[in-house]
Design a protein around this motif. Structure first.
Motif, PDB file in Angstrom:
ATOM      1  N   PRO A  78       0.778  -1.119   0.066  1.00  0.00           N
ATOM      2  CA  PRO A  78      -0.083  -0.013  -0.002  1.00  0.00           C
ATOM      3  C   PRO A  78       0.743   1.161  -0.019  1.00  0.00           C
ATOM      4  O   PRO A  78       0.593   2.256  -0.631  1.00  0.00           O
ATOM      5  CB  PRO A  78      -0.889  -0.182   1.243  1.00  0.00           C
ATOM      6  N   LEU A  79       2.055   1.341   0.502  1.00  0.00           N
ATOM      7  CA  LEU A  79       2.707   2.372   0.661  1.00  0.00           C
ATOM      8  C   LEU A  79       3.420   2.752  -0.647  1.00  0.00           C
ATOM      9  O   LEU A  79       3.578   3.922  -1.139  1.00  0.00           O
ATOM     10  CB  LEU A  79       3.862   2.169   1.604  1.00  0.00           C
ATOM     11  N   ALA A  80       3.957   1.693  -1.225  1.00  0.00           N
ATOM     12  CA  ALA A  80       4.477   1.843  -2.612  1.00  0.00           C
ATOM     13  C   ALA A  80       3.327   2.295  -3.356  1.00  0.00           C
ATOM     14  O   ALA A  80       3.784   3.186  -4.251  1.00  0.00           O
ATOM     15  CB  ALA A  80       5.080   0.324  -3.355  1.00  0.00           C
ATOM     16  N   ARG A  81       2.119   1.793  -3.610  1.00  0.00           N
ATOM     17  CA  ARG A  81       1.124   2.457  -4.271  1.00  0.00           C
ATOM     18  C   ARG A  81       0.941   3.923  -4.064  1.00  0.00           C
ATOM     19  O   ARG A  81       0.808   4.711  -4.801  1.00  0.00           O
ATOM     20  CB  ARG A  81      -0.106   1.799  -4.003  1.00  0.00           C
ATOM     21  N   ALA A  82       1.030   4.146  -2.833  1.00  0.00           N
ATOM     22  CA  ALA A  82       0.689   5.686  -2.381  1.00  0.00           C
ATOM     23  C   ALA A  82       1.927   6.643  -2.909  1.00  0.00           C
ATOM     24  O   ALA A  82       1.659   7.720  -3.291  1.00  0.00           O
ATOM     25  CB  ALA A  82       0.618   5.772  -0.803  1.00  0.00           C
ATOM     26  N   LEU A  83       3.179   6.140  -2.868  1.00  0.00           N
ATOM     27  CA  LEU A  83       4.164   6.921  -3.113  1.00  0.00           C
ATOM     28  C   LEU A  83       3.999   6.941  -4.845  1.00  0.00           C
ATOM     29  O   LEU A  83       4.227   8.082  -5.469  1.00  0.00           O
ATOM     30  CB  LEU A  83       5.415   6.098  -3.035  1.00  0.00           C
ATOM     31  N   ALA A  84       3.562   5.952  -5.666  1.00  0.00           N
ATOM     32  CA  ALA A  84       3.316   6.031  -7.064  1.00  0.00           C
ATOM     33  C   ALA A  84       2.143   7.094  -7.459  1.00  0.00           C
ATOM     34  O   ALA A  84       2.677   7.863  -8.115  1.00  0.00           O
ATOM     35  CB  ALA A  84       3.074   4.670  -7.469  1.00  0.00           C
ATOM     36  N   ASP A  85       1.145   7.070  -6.648  1.00  0.00           N
ATOM     37  CA  ASP A  85       0.163   8.218  -6.945  1.00  0.00           C
ATOM     38  C   ASP A  85       0.708   9.552  -6.677  1.00  0.00           C
ATOM     39  O   ASP A  85       0.183  10.440  -7.313  1.00  0.00           O
ATOM     40  CB  ASP A  85      -0.945   7.877  -5.798  1.00  0.00           C
ATOM     41  N   ALA A  86       1.757   9.830  -5.728  1.00  0.00           N
ATOM     42  CA  ALA A  86       2.004  10.810  -5.552  1.00  0.00           C
ATOM     43  C   ALA A  86       3.146  11.502  -6.310  1.00  0.00           C
ATOM     44  O   ALA A  86       3.237  12.621  -6.737  1.00  0.00           O
ATOM     45  CB  ALA A  86       2.524  10.824  -3.818  1.00  0.00           C
ATOM     46  N   PHE A  87       4.047  10.508  -6.742  1.00  0.00           N
ATOM     47  CA  PHE A  87       5.285  10.888  -7.496  1.00  0.00           C
ATOM     48  C   PHE A  87       5.341  10.519  -8.814  1.00  0.00           C
ATOM     49  O   PHE A  87       6.361  10.681  -9.548  1.00  0.00           O
ATOM     50  CB  PHE A  87       6.277  10.803  -6.649  1.00  0.00           C
ATOM     51  N   TRP A  88       4.660   9.175  -9.280  1.00  0.00           N
ATOM     52  CA  TRP A  88       4.949   8.934 -10.647  1.00  0.00           C
ATOM     53  C   TRP A  88       3.954   9.571 -11.596  1.00  0.00           C
ATOM     54  O   TRP A  88       2.811   9.423 -11.171  1.00  0.00           O
ATOM     55  CB  TRP A  88       4.659   7.377 -10.478  1.00  0.00           C
ATOM     56  N   PRO A  89       4.271   9.624 -12.652  1.00  0.00           N
ATOM     57  CA  PRO A  89       5.473   9.825 -13.318  1.00  0.00           C
ATOM     58  C   PRO A  89       6.414  10.738 -12.511  1.00  0.00           C
ATOM     59  O   PRO A  89       5.995  11.857 -12.504  1.00  0.00           O
ATOM     60  CB  PRO A  89       5.271   9.907 -14.736  1.00  0.00           C
ATOM     61  N   GLY A  90       7.658  10.292 -12.393  1.00  0.00           N
ATOM     62  CA  GLY A  90       8.393  11.280 -11.702  1.00  0.00           C
ATOM     63  C   GLY A  90       9.779  10.628 -11.343  1.00  0.00           C
ATOM     64  O   GLY A  90      10.005   9.556 -11.478  1.00  0.00           O
ATOM     65  N   PRO A  91      10.766  11.535 -10.833  1.00  0.00           N
ATOM     66  CA  PRO A  91      11.963  11.039 -10.298  1.00  0.00           C
ATOM     67  C   PRO A  91      12.029  10.192  -8.972  1.00  0.00           C
ATOM     68  O   PRO A  91      12.871  10.795  -8.247  1.00  0.00           O
ATOM     69  CB  PRO A  91      12.727  12.521 -10.119  1.00  0.00           C
ATOM     70  N   LEU A  92      11.146   9.427  -8.983  1.00  0.00           N
ATOM     71  CA  LEU A  92      11.238   8.415  -7.669  1.00  0.00           C
ATOM     72  C   LEU A  92      11.308   7.055  -8.095  1.00  0.00           C
ATOM     73  O   LEU A  92      10.793   6.284  -8.795  1.00  0.00           O
ATOM     74  CB  LEU A  92      10.223   8.754  -6.919  1.00  0.00           C
ATOM     75  N   THR A  93      12.679   6.252  -7.504  1.00  0.00           N
ATOM     76  CA  THR A  93      12.853   4.833  -7.738  1.00  0.00           C
ATOM     77  C   THR A  93      12.535   4.151  -6.644  1.00  0.00           C
ATOM     78  O   THR A  93      13.063   4.624  -5.403  1.00  0.00           O
ATOM     79  CB  THR A  93      14.316   4.662  -8.335  1.00  0.00           C
ATOM     80  N   MET A  94      11.739   3.008  -6.637  1.00  0.00           N
ATOM     81  CA  MET A  94      11.328   2.203  -5.490  1.00  0.00           C
ATOM     82  C   MET A  94      12.064   0.853  -5.580  1.00  0.00           C
ATOM     83  O   MET A  94      12.232   0.397  -6.724  1.00  0.00           O
ATOM     84  CB  MET A  94       9.950   2.040  -5.310  1.00  0.00           C
ATOM     85  N   VAL A  95      12.557   0.391  -4.372  1.00  0.00           N
ATOM     86  CA  VAL A  95      13.213  -0.834  -4.508  1.00  0.00           C
ATOM     87  C   VAL A  95      12.448  -1.746  -3.475  1.00  0.00           C
ATOM     88  O   VAL A  95      12.054  -1.504  -2.605  1.00  0.00           O
ATOM     89  CB  VAL A  95      14.518  -1.029  -3.662  1.00  0.00           C
ATOM     90  N   LEU A  96      11.824  -2.772  -4.113  1.00  0.00           N
ATOM     91  CA  LEU A  96      10.894  -3.865  -3.631  1.00  0.00           C
ATOM     92  C   LEU A  96      11.123  -5.168  -3.709  1.00  0.00           C
ATOM     93  O   LEU A  96      12.154  -5.442  -4.848  1.00  0.00           O
ATOM     94  CB  LEU A  96       9.519  -3.527  -4.196  1.00  0.00           C
ATOM     95  N   PRO A  97      10.733  -6.101  -3.030  1.00  0.00           N
ATOM     96  CA  PRO A  97      11.019  -7.611  -3.390  1.00  0.00           C
ATOM     97  C   PRO A  97      10.399  -7.991  -4.732  1.00  0.00           C
ATOM     98  O   PRO A  97       9.512  -7.432  -5.224  1.00  0.00           O
ATOM     99  CB  PRO A  97      10.404  -8.431  -2.409  1.00  0.00           C
ATOM    100  N   ARG A  98      11.213  -8.886  -5.353  1.00  0.00           N
ATOM    101  CA  ARG A  98      10.668  -9.410  -6.703  1.00  0.00           C
ATOM    102  C   ARG A  98       9.640 -10.100  -6.497  1.00  0.00           C
ATOM    103  O   ARG A  98       9.086 -10.679  -5.554  1.00  0.00           O
ATOM    104  CB  ARG A  98      11.559 -10.687  -7.154  1.00  0.00           C
ATOM    105  N   GLY A  99       8.566 -10.065  -7.465  1.00  0.00           N
ATOM    106  CA  GLY A  99       7.218 -10.652  -7.611  1.00  0.00           C
ATOM    107  C   GLY A  99       7.398 -12.031  -8.113  1.00  0.00           C
ATOM    108  O   GLY A  99       8.401 -12.363  -8.723  1.00  0.00           O
ATOM    109  N   GLU A 100       6.455 -12.743  -7.774  1.00  0.00           N
ATOM    110  CA  GLU A 100       6.350 -14.165  -8.293  1.00  0.00           C
ATOM    111  C   GLU A 100       6.672 -14.268  -9.789  1.00  0.00           C
ATOM    112  O   GLU A 100       7.296 -15.019 -10.465  1.00  0.00           O
ATOM    113  CB  GLU A 100       5.037 -14.942  -7.987  1.00  0.00           C
TER     114      GLU A 100
END
Length: 324
Positions: A78-100
């Motif tokens: 949920p936090l990653a989605r909130a950050l995407a809503d706030a800053f994407w498209p834009g100069p933010l890179t997120m590091v997250l676990p690999r998906g299945e």
């Protein structure tokens, strides 16, 4: 020769086709120009490291045309989605676990269980990424250690003749690399400050660990861990002989007598070796354990060009393991 492509329909289509074919194409974003390659292809990613003269197999940021495409590769929170809503498209890179169903290559992720994702801002990069149809790895389009390029001519001065094309979309608006935020931990960790400020991030995240915080140990950014993907079997470097109880990570002419062999490149080609490194370690570890082998021996690698990066990665894989 490196081709300079106009950022029109024909140029974008040609740039995307080159990427799908395994080529290297520099493309402008709102931050800096990235050196784009198919992030799902070990061979294409190896070409990035070769072109840049990158000293280590550091994790590369994979670029996407929209958040849904990016989150399809990772474990979304949920936090990653909130950050995407706030800053994407834009100069933010997120590091997250690999998906299945993650398709990003081990080489692009430097053998880590996480991947770095970003959705850049701008009509041209989004059209290019959508047309490419694959995740596009895109470190800064310059020789390693040099100043990041903010226009197409900076790229050509650094990489002329080393890459296939530059998609010229004009000067970059920000001219500063993206902010990198690690969301794979309990508390988000700022790995690199950039175009999205710490204050802006805290408005969405609340607490963030910053490298300058005194109450927390300074975080270790991707690519700087003592050991990334390390095989369960002990790894022995600079081997000049091998026993039947060992798997062999060969380079060039393979040593005789190994219980199992994976040759990075029979011809001694460092680009091929880089593209086969992670697959080889995983094969020798998994199959070796199934066969009851006791370790892995790695033959010497040429200490030039990509050989230095391969050796760096092997030293990390052979390094001390954290308890637990």
């Amino acid at each position: 020769m490196t081709e300079l492509l106009r950022a029109d329909d024909a140029g974008i289509a040609q740039a995307a086709a080159l990427v799908r074919q395994g080529g290297l194409v520099a493309f402008g974003t709102e931050t800096v120009y990235g050196l784009g390659a198919d992030a799902t292809s070990d061979a294409a990613v190896a070409r990035i490291f070769a072109a840049k003269g990158r000293p280590r197999f550091n994790p590369l940021i994979s670029h996407f045309p929209d958040a849904d495409a990016a989150f399809a590769q990772v474990v979304e929170t949920p936090l990653a989605r909130a950050l995407a809503d706030a800053f994407w498209p834009g100069p933010l890179t997120m590091v997250l676990p690999r998906g299945e169903n993650c398709t990003i290559s081990d080489l692009a992720a430097a053998g880590l269980p996480t991947v770095a994702i970003r959705v850049p801002r701008g009509d041209v990069p989004q059209r290019f990424l959508r047309e490419a149809g694959v995740p596009v790895a895109g470190p800064s389009a310059n020789r390693s250690g040099l100043i990041s390029p903010s226009n197409a001519y900076h790229v050509l001065r650094s990489l002329e003749g080393r890459i296939d094309a530059v998609l010229d979309s004009g000067p970059c608006a920000v001219g500063l690399e993206s902010t990198v935020l690690d969301l794979s931990r309990t508390v988000p960790v700022l790995l690199r400050p950039g175009g999205v400020t710490l204050e802006e991030l805290r408005h969405v995240c609340g607490r963030i660990v910053h490298p300058d915080d005194h109450e927390d140990a300074a975080p270790v950014s991707p690519g700087r861990l003592a050991s990334h993907y390390a095989p369960d079997l002990p790894l022995r470097l600079e081997a000049h002989e091998v026993s039947p109880q060992e798997g062999l990570l060969a380079f060039g002419r393979a040593l005789p007598g190994a219980g199992l062999t994976w040759n990075l490149s029979e011809s001694g080609d460092l680009e091929e070796a880089a593209s086969r490194l992670y697959a080889g370690l995983r094969f020798l570890d998994g199959e070796g354990r199934r066969r009851g082998l006791t370790g892995i021996a790695a033959q010497p690698i040429a200490r030039t060009g990509l050989g230095l990066a391969i050796l760096d990665r092997l030293r990390r894989a052979a390094g001390p393991r954290s308890a637990g």
